[in-house]
Design a protein around this motif. Structure first.
Motif, short mmCIF file in Angstrom:
data_model
loop_
_atom_site.label_atom_id
_atom_site.label_comp_id
_atom_site.label_asym_id
_atom_site.label_seq_id
_atom_site.Cartn_x
_atom_site.Cartn_y
_atom_site.Cartn_z
N ARG A 40 0.85 -1.21 0.00
CA ARG A 40 0.00 0.00 0.00
C ARG A 40 0.87 1.25 0.00
N CYS A 41 1.90 1.21 0.81
CA CYS A 41 2.82 2.36 0.85
C CYS A 41 3.56 2.52 -0.48
N THR A 45 -0.01 7.61 -3.49
CA THR A 45 -1.29 8.29 -3.68
C THR A 45 -1.67 8.47 -5.15
N GLY A 46 -0.77 8.11 -6.04
CA GLY A 46 -1.03 8.32 -7.46
C GLY A 46 -2.01 7.33 -8.07
N GLN A 47 -2.27 6.24 -7.41
CA GLN A 47 -3.16 5.21 -7.93
C GLN A 47 -4.26 4.89 -6.90
N PRO A 48 -5.27 5.74 -6.77
CA PRO A 48 -6.28 5.52 -5.73
C PRO A 48 -7.04 4.20 -5.89
N GLY A 49 -7.30 3.79 -7.12
CA GLY A 49 -8.01 2.52 -7.34
C GLY A 49 -7.19 1.33 -6.89
#
Length: 117
Positions: A40-41, A45-49
Motif C-alpha cells: 500500500r505504501c 497516492t497516485g493510484q487511488p483505485g
C-alpha cells in the motif's frame, strides 16, 4: 453392542499439533497484513483505485486467515471438551454401577466386609 473408546493420548498429540497450527496461521495473518501494508505504501497516492484494492486485499485476507486460526483454536477447545466429557461419562458410569452393586467408594472389596473363602 459396539463399544467405542477415545484414545486420549492421540487426542492430546493432535491437540498439540493443532495448537501449533493456530500459532502458525496467526503468524501468516500478521505477515499478510505487513506485506499488504508495505504494498500500500509502495503504491502511494497516485493510484487511488489500486490503493483501495490493496487495502481490500489486506483486510479480507488477513482477517480470513485470522478467522481460520480462531477456528483451529476452537477445534482444540472442542477436543479438550470431548476428552473431559468422555472421562466424566466414565466416572459417572462407574459411580452408578458402584451404587447399584452396593460398592461404595471404590470398585474393590468393601473394608470390613467378611471375606468369602
Amino acid at each position: 453392542m459396539a463399544r467405542y473408546e477415545m484414545d486420549r493420548g492421540e487426542v492430546s498429540t493432535v491437540g498439540g499439533e493443532i495448537s501449533r497450527d493456530a500459532d502458525t496461521l496467526r503468524a501468516v495473518a500478521d505477515a499478510v497484513a505487513a506485506a499488504s501494508a508495505a504494498a500500500r505504501c509502495a503504491v502511494g497516492t497516485g493510484q487511488p483505485g489500486l490503493s483501495a484494492e490493496v487495502d481490500r486485499f489486506r483486510h479480507v485476507h488477513a482477517q480470513t486467515i485470522d478467522a481460520m486460526a480462531d477456528a483451529v483454536t476452537a477445534l482444540r477447545g472442542g477436543l479438550d471438551l470431548a476428552v473431559r466429557s468422555e472421562r466424566d461419562t466414565e466416572l459417572a458410569a462407574a459411580s452408578a454401577l458402584g451404587s447399584i452393586s452396593g460398592i461404595s467408594g471404590t470398585l474393590g472389596p468393601r473394608v470390613g466386609a467378611p471375606r468369602q473363602p
